[in-house]
Design a protein around this motif. Sequence first.
Motif, PDB file in Angstrom:
ATOM      1  N   THR A  56      -9.788  -3.806   0.881  1.00  0.00           N
ATOM      2  CA  THR A  56      -9.043  -2.624   1.323  1.00  0.00           C
ATOM      3  C   THR A  56      -9.288  -1.453   0.368  1.00  0.00           C
ATOM      4  OG1 THR A  56      -7.352  -4.078   2.270  1.00  0.00           O
ATOM      5  CG2 THR A  56      -6.751  -1.771   1.964  1.00  0.00           C
ATOM      6  N   ILE A  57      -9.350  -1.748  -0.917  1.00  0.00           N
ATOM      7  CA  ILE A  57      -9.672  -0.706  -1.898  1.00  0.00           C
ATOM      8  C   ILE A  57     -11.048  -0.112  -1.604  1.00  0.00           C
ATOM      9  CG2 ILE A  57     -10.210  -0.292  -4.339  1.00  0.00           C
ATOM     10  CD1 ILE A  57      -8.056  -2.423  -4.994  1.00  0.00           C
ATOM     11  N   ASP A  58     -11.998  -0.972  -1.227  1.00  0.00           N
ATOM     12  CA  ASP A  58     -13.369  -0.520  -0.966  1.00  0.00           C
ATOM     13  C   ASP A  58     -13.535   0.138   0.403  1.00  0.00           C
ATOM     14  OD1 ASP A  58     -14.153  -1.454  -3.427  1.00  0.00           O
ATOM     15  OD2 ASP A  58     -14.958  -3.352  -2.669  1.00  0.00           O
ATOM     16  N   GLY A  59     -12.492   0.095   1.232  1.00  0.00           N
ATOM     17  CA  GLY A  59     -12.589   0.696   2.554  1.00  0.00           C
ATOM     18  C   GLY A  59     -13.153  -0.224   3.622  1.00  0.00           C
ATOM     19  N   ALA A  60     -13.383  -1.484   3.292  1.00  0.00           N
ATOM     20  CA  ALA A  60     -13.910  -2.434   4.272  1.00  0.00           C
ATOM     21  C   ALA A  60     -12.825  -2.991   5.178  1.00  0.00           C
ATOM     22  CB  ALA A  60     -14.625  -3.583   3.566  1.00  0.00           C
ATOM     23  N   LEU A  61     -11.562  -2.885   4.778  1.00  0.00           N
ATOM     24  CA  LEU A  61     -10.430  -3.288   5.599  1.00  0.00           C
ATOM     25  C   LEU A  61      -9.469  -2.116   5.748  1.00  0.00           C
ATOM     26  CD1 LEU A  61      -9.370  -6.825   4.219  1.00  0.00           C
ATOM     27  CD2 LEU A  61     -10.822  -6.340   6.193  1.00  0.00           C
ATOM     28  N   ASP A  62      -8.763  -2.104   6.866  1.00  0.00           N
ATOM     29  CA  ASP A  62      -7.680  -1.140   7.054  1.00  0.00           C
ATOM     30  C   ASP A  62      -6.375  -1.657   6.457  1.00  0.00           C
ATOM     31  OD1 ASP A  62      -8.936   0.901   9.014  1.00  0.00           O
ATOM     32  OD2 ASP A  62      -9.356  -1.035   9.964  1.00  0.00           O
ATOM     33  N   VAL A  63      -6.205  -2.980   6.527  1.00  0.00           N
ATOM     34  CA  VAL A  63      -4.938  -3.610   6.157  1.00  0.00           C
ATOM     35  C   VAL A  63      -5.223  -4.914   5.423  1.00  0.00           C
ATOM     36  CG1 VAL A  63      -2.884  -4.765   7.064  1.00  0.00           C
ATOM     37  CG2 VAL A  63      -3.662  -2.636   8.107  1.00  0.00           C
ATOM     38  N   ALA A  64      -4.472  -5.152   4.351  1.00  0.00           N
ATOM     39  CA  ALA A  64      -4.499  -6.442   3.668  1.00  0.00           C
ATOM     40  C   ALA A  64      -3.124  -7.083   3.781  1.00  0.00           C
ATOM     41  CB  ALA A  64      -4.872  -6.273   2.192  1.00  0.00           C
ATOM     42  N   ILE A  65      -3.107  -8.382   4.042  1.00  0.00           N
ATOM     43  CA  ILE A  65      -1.869  -9.162   4.049  1.00  0.00           C
ATOM     44  C   ILE A  65      -1.929 -10.080   2.838  1.00  0.00           C
ATOM     45  CG2 ILE A  65      -0.433 -10.802   5.290  1.00  0.00           C
ATOM     46  CD1 ILE A  65      -0.676  -8.080   6.668  1.00  0.00           C
ATOM     47  N   LEU A  70       0.805  -6.174  -5.827  1.00  0.00           N
ATOM     48  CA  LEU A  70      -0.342  -5.579  -6.494  1.00  0.00           C
ATOM     49  C   LEU A  70      -0.243  -5.731  -8.007  1.00  0.00           C
ATOM     50  CD1 LEU A  70      -0.606  -2.219  -4.524  1.00  0.00           C
ATOM     51  CD2 LEU A  70      -2.168  -4.174  -4.349  1.00  0.00           C
ATOM     52  N   LYS A  71      -1.384  -5.935  -8.641  1.00  0.00           N
ATOM     53  CA  LYS A  71      -1.463  -5.904 -10.097  1.00  0.00           C
ATOM     54  C   LYS A  71      -1.549  -4.447 -10.548  1.00  0.00           C
ATOM     55  CE  LYS A  71      -3.890 -10.340 -10.167  1.00  0.00           C
ATOM     56  NZ  LYS A  71      -5.156 -11.061 -10.493  1.00  0.00           N
ATOM     57  N   PRO A  72      -1.205  -4.174 -11.818  1.00  0.00           N
ATOM     58  CA  PRO A  72      -1.211  -2.777 -12.285  1.00  0.00           C
ATOM     59  C   PRO A  72      -2.516  -2.033 -11.997  1.00  0.00           C
ATOM     60  CG  PRO A  72      -0.107  -4.148 -13.885  1.00  0.00           C
ATOM     61  CD  PRO A  72      -0.665  -5.087 -12.850  1.00  0.00           C
ATOM     62  N   ALA A  73      -3.651  -2.694 -12.210  1.00  0.00           N
ATOM     63  CA  ALA A  73      -4.934  -2.026 -11.964  1.00  0.00           C
ATOM     64  C   ALA A  73      -5.132  -1.723 -10.485  1.00  0.00           C
ATOM     65  CB  ALA A  73      -6.085  -2.891 -12.480  1.00  0.00           C
ATOM     66  N   GLU A  74      -4.587  -2.571  -9.619  1.00  0.00           N
ATOM     67  CA  GLU A  74      -4.701  -2.343  -8.180  1.00  0.00           C
ATOM     68  C   GLU A  74      -3.778  -1.201  -7.732  1.00  0.00           C
ATOM     69  OE1 GLU A  74      -5.763  -7.014  -7.093  1.00  0.00           O
ATOM     70  OE2 GLU A  74      -3.686  -6.307  -7.101  1.00  0.00           O
ATOM     71  N   VAL A  75      -2.613  -1.114  -8.374  1.00  0.00           N
ATOM     72  CA  VAL A  75      -1.697  -0.012  -8.074  1.00  0.00           C
ATOM     73  C   VAL A  75      -2.370   1.329  -8.376  1.00  0.00           C
ATOM     74  CG1 VAL A  75       0.476   1.109  -8.740  1.00  0.00           C
ATOM     75  CG2 VAL A  75       0.383  -1.377  -8.460  1.00  0.00           C
ATOM     76  N   GLU A  76      -3.134   1.362  -9.448  1.00  0.00           N
ATOM     77  CA  GLU A  76      -3.790   2.602  -9.866  1.00  0.00           C
ATOM     78  C   GLU A  76      -4.832   3.084  -8.863  1.00  0.00           C
ATOM     79  OE1 GLU A  76      -5.319   1.963 -13.767  1.00  0.00           O
ATOM     80  OE2 GLU A  76      -3.324   1.831 -14.702  1.00  0.00           O
ATOM     81  N   THR A  77      -5.280   2.217  -7.967  1.00  0.00           N
ATOM     82  CA  THR A  77      -6.258   2.635  -6.954  1.00  0.00           C
ATOM     83  C   THR A  77      -5.599   3.441  -5.830  1.00  0.00           C
ATOM     84  OG1 THR A  77      -6.015   0.665  -5.551  1.00  0.00           O
ATOM     85  CG2 THR A  77      -7.568   0.537  -7.408  1.00  0.00           C
ATOM     86  N   GLY A  78      -4.272   3.463  -5.795  1.00  0.00           N
ATOM     87  CA  GLY A  78      -3.575   4.218  -4.767  1.00  0.00           C
ATOM     88  C   GLY A  78      -3.119   3.412  -3.576  1.00  0.00           C
ATOM     89  N   LEU A  79      -3.377   2.104  -3.570  1.00  0.00           N
ATOM     90  CA  LEU A  79      -2.894   1.283  -2.463  1.00  0.00           C
ATOM     91  C   LEU A  79      -1.374   1.357  -2.365  1.00  0.00           C
ATOM     92  CD1 LEU A  79      -4.831  -2.125  -2.359  1.00  0.00           C
ATOM     93  CD2 LEU A  79      -5.236  -0.056  -1.023  1.00  0.00           C
ATOM     94  N   ILE A  80      -0.878   1.305  -1.142  1.00  0.00           N
ATOM     95  CA  ILE A  80       0.554   1.284  -0.871  1.00  0.00           C
ATOM     96  C   ILE A  80       0.930  -0.120  -0.412  1.00  0.00           C
ATOM     97  CG2 ILE A  80       2.417   2.214   0.557  1.00  0.00           C
ATOM     98  CD1 ILE A  80       0.688   4.742   0.883  1.00  0.00           C
ATOM     99  N   MET A 222      -0.530  -4.177   2.722  1.00  0.00           N
ATOM    100  CA  MET A 222      -1.151  -3.224   1.813  1.00  0.00           C
ATOM    101  C   MET A 222      -2.148  -2.354   2.559  1.00  0.00           C
ATOM    102  SD  MET A 222      -1.556  -5.741  -1.449  1.00  0.00           S
ATOM    103  CE  MET A 222      -0.069  -6.430  -2.195  1.00  0.00           C
ATOM    104  N   VAL A 223      -2.004  -1.057   2.386  1.00  0.00           N
ATOM    105  CA  VAL A 223      -2.880  -0.082   3.050  1.00  0.00           C
ATOM    106  C   VAL A 223      -3.323   0.950   2.026  1.00  0.00           C
ATOM    107  CG1 VAL A 223      -1.789  -0.389   5.314  1.00  0.00           C
ATOM    108  CG2 VAL A 223      -0.932   1.373   3.749  1.00  0.00           C
ATOM    109  N   PRO A 224      -4.412   1.674   2.300  1.00  0.00           N
ATOM    110  CA  PRO A 224      -4.835   2.734   1.382  1.00  0.00           C
ATOM    111  C   PRO A 224      -3.768   3.817   1.244  1.00  0.00           C
ATOM    112  CG  PRO A 224      -6.577   2.199   2.937  1.00  0.00           C
ATOM    113  CD  PRO A 224      -5.350   1.502   3.426  1.00  0.00           C
ATOM    114  N   GLY A 225      -3.856   4.579   0.174  1.00  0.00           N
ATOM    115  CA  GLY A 225      -2.922   5.673  -0.047  1.00  0.00           C
ATOM    116  C   GLY A 225      -2.900   6.649   1.111  1.00  0.00           C
ATOM    117  N   THR A 226      -4.058   6.855   1.731  1.00  0.00           N
ATOM    118  CA  THR A 226      -4.139   7.608   2.984  1.00  0.00           C
ATOM    119  C   THR A 226      -4.550   6.616   4.066  1.00  0.00           C
ATOM    120  OG1 THR A 226      -4.821   9.623   1.808  1.00  0.00           O
ATOM    121  CG2 THR A 226      -5.195   9.563   4.182  1.00  0.00           C
TER     122      THR A 226
END
Length: 257
Positions: A56-65, A70-80, A222-226
Amino acid sequence: MSSSLTAAHADNLRMGGTGAAAELMKLLGAAFEAGADDVTVEVIAGLGSSGSIAATIDGALDVAISARPLKPAEVETGLIQSVFAQTPYGLVSSNPKPGDIAASDLAAFYASTTSTWPDGTPVRVILRPNRESDTALLGGMFAGMGEAIDTVRSRIDVPVAATDQDNLELASSLDGSLVGTSLAQVVTEHRQLQFMTINGYEPTLENLENGRYPFAKSFYLMVPGTPTPLAQRFTAFLQSDDGKRILSAAACLPVIN
């Protein structure tokens, strides 16, 4: 629904995630697709929580279940992230009548090499990998369970199930098995396994909701920040009456964020 990881398409919702929700994702995806003529859904198998988050961070998925936050480093990527469902979590066995146990006795029962079921047959524990999310969940759920898992892990005779599906497959095939798992996975995979009752209560949605059975596993959306438009529509679907009905039928308590 398709099941291969492909490039983005405007009308194609791609999601993947924890094996514990593999069948749940298929049910939700099929219902979402059926209710929207312009949408197809891909459920990507075998990614797990971490793999789906990375995709999802890489844009290959729209949604992660995910089965973990999220781990701190994953939070920093902007995932919601948001918890969208909870399901009772406990210990199951292939033994047809595993009985009841006090929560305070579970760790000792789990770690002992001489534990037996009410019919006198031996208990045979199955472990998960040390870094797997269910290991941390189970270890933190009952007093002393983290230490009990470490004790069992030192034994060379104890099998380790690599995935959520391997876990229940082994549990089903091994006489006297004992594994931690969620009610949602057992129900959606139609597994003939029996939960131990804890402190006299069964792991039902009613007992989870009223607090009599407080042991639960959370599922995170989990979805991208946008988020993509389809991710936004799917998020709304989870909160709809149809989404809630599917979650309840899959032994999940819908969570309103």
